[in-house]
Design an enzyme around this catalytic site. Structure first.
Site, PDB file in Angstrom:
ATOM      1  N   LYS A 126      -3.865  -8.721   4.375  1.00 49.35           N
ATOM      2  CA  LYS A 126      -2.647  -8.286   5.033  1.00 49.35           C
ATOM      3  C   LYS A 126      -2.337  -9.176   6.464  1.00 49.35           C
ATOM      4  CE  LYS A 126       0.930  -5.689   3.662  1.00 49.35           C
ATOM      5  NZ  LYS A 126       1.386  -5.792   2.374  1.00 49.35           N
ATOM      6  N   ASP A 166       6.708  -9.043   3.383  1.00 50.60           N
ATOM      7  CA  ASP A 166       6.767  -7.348   3.888  1.00 50.60           C
ATOM      8  C   ASP A 166       7.635  -7.136   4.599  1.00 50.60           C
ATOM      9  OD1 ASP A 166       4.665  -4.960   3.231  1.00 50.60           O
ATOM     10  OD2 ASP A 166       5.301  -5.082   5.276  1.00 50.60           O
TER      11      ASP A 166
END
Length: 447
Positions: A126, A166
């Site tokens: 991430k 995201d």
């Protein structure tokens, strides 16, 4: 058993002080996985979970860029490369002022389990920045993305680490990031997913997380010989995940009555149908306006400022906004109002108090790492199409997505079914994901 979990968590807390979101994610996994490890000789004594909570690599860097008035602005950039036991690192980039090391480590840790559940060969990672794209011009966003990629490109690649979008990173941002990567590396590869259809993207990718959340809910209902038809659904958020969860639920003849943003929520008792959703999509995706403007177009609806939609009577709730948006008080409201199914579209949107309340009530509760895995699953399908230099049809991708969500559901049942027949989807998802990653780590030795 409690002493073993406490000993493990004490060590993790000592090493990761001031990272509450990460510690929350780890504890939720530890509570379900450590009892499983203790009873499995193949895993016991190998410190596999301890190895899994330590990122393989944490990258933090400076991102200087020039705004429209000529000022130099400095943000922080991050990439957490958490675990590559089953494949290259895979996970989104988040641009939001709340981004910090704790949030990205929690997201990367969750991503390891989520990616494992898809059965596709993807590790977990991430990244992102504390940059806020709101109220920024296209030029400012482009300059920021180019500066961000000016450092990130050193650490990613189609066989190493494949970022995606995201919160705050949509098609526009992916385009700017990819353009800079291509310029720096002088190559056209599938290094980012969520690309435009004309340059390597996949059909269904924008819809996948929201669609997958609904498909998982449908699978849970089928265990009770039920369906979404006629169900009242509350959805939080109004971004990509919430929009497509609303779309798919409506297509399956449910009635979605809420959407929200950071300012509050709208409640439309008549339901947010296809035409109303199209208005919301234009409002949020093109005009980048607030959800409160919905009532200007549809005055029969209500707007509740500064609140979340969890006090609205519903059968099904789909939290699709952000982490920890549902607390214990919210959970009790949902249960009191007849909600019997939660399918999470966001990452860890329910805090521990809410999760325990749902489990105690033995409702159908799906944690985000299982129910929102459709997004990264379709990213994996985009990677496959890029590698093969082909494009699958919308129907082919959607069929594969439904198969993946069905397989995730089956694995959750396999590891989460209790003696009384109740399926604990939290336990099932955690153990299913752990087993796949742990087996790979054992096979590869101490690395």
């Amino acid at each position: 058993m409690k002493s073993k979990i406490k000993k493990f968590m004490d060590l993790v807390r000592q090493r990761n002080q001031f990272e509450p979101e990460f510690l929350q994610a780890v504890e939720e996994v530890a509570e379900t996985v450590i009892p499983y490890i203790v009873n499995k000789e193949i895993y016991y004594g190998k410190n596999i979970l301890l190895r899994m909570v330590e990122p393989e690599r944490v990258i933090m860097f400076r991102v200087p860029w020039i705004n429209d008035v000529g000022e130099i602005v400095v943000n922080r950039g991050f990439r957490i490369e958490m675990n590559s036991a089953i494949g290259p690192y895979k996970g989104g980039l988040r641009f939001h002022p709340t981004v910090n090391l704790s949030i990205l480590k929690f997201l990367a840790f969750e991503q390891v389990f989520k990616n494992a559940l898809t059965t596709l060969p993807m590790g977990g990672g991430k990244g992102g920045s504390d940059f806020d794209p709101k109220a920024k011009s296209d030029g400012e966003i482009m300059r920021f993305c180019q500066s961000f990629m000016g450092e990130l490109f050193r650490h990613i690649g189609p066989n190493t680490d494949i970022p995606a979008g995201d919160i705050g990173v949509g098609g526009r941002e992916i385009g700017y990031l990819f353009g800079m990567y291509k310029k720096l590396r002088n190559e056209f590869t599938g290094v980012l997913t969520g690309k435009g259809m004309s340059w390597g993207g996949s059909l269904i990718r924008p819809e996948a997380t929201g669609y997958g959340t609904v498909y998982f809910a449908q699978s849970m209902l089928e265990t009770r010989n039920d369906s979404l038809k006629g169900k009242i659904v509350t959805v939080s958020g109004s971004g990509n995940v919430a929009q497509y969860a609303c779309e798919k639920a409506t297509q399956l003849e449910a009635k979605v009555v809420t959407l929200s943003d950071s300012g509050g929520y709208i409640y439309d008792e008549e339901g947010i149908d296809a035409s109303k959703l199209a208005f919301v999509m234009d409002l949020k995706n093109n005009k980048r306006a607030r959800i409160s403007e919905y009532i200007d177009k549809y005055p029969k609806a209500k707007y509740v400022e500064g609140k979340k939609p969890w006090g609205i009577k519903c059968d099904v709730a789909m939290p699709c906004a952000t982490q920890n948006e549902v607390n214990k008080v919210d959970a009790k409201k949902l249960l009191a109002n007849g909600c019997f199914l939660i399918s999470e579209g966001a990452n860890m949107p329910s805090d521990p108090g809410a999760v325990h309340a749902f489990q105690a009530a033995k409702i159908l509760y799906a944690p985000g790492k299982a129910s929102n895995a459709g997004g990264v699953a379709t990213s994996g399908l985009e990677m496959s199409q890029n590698s093969l230099r082909i494009v699958w049809t919308r129907e082919e991708v959607d069929e594969r997505l439904q198969d993946i969500m069905s397989n995730i559901h089956e694995n959750c049942i396999k590891y989460g079914k209790q003696d009384d027949g109740y399926v604990d989807y939290v336990t099932g998802a955690n153990i299913a994901g752990f087993v796949k990653v742990a087996d790979a780590m054992l096979a590869q030795g101490v690395v």
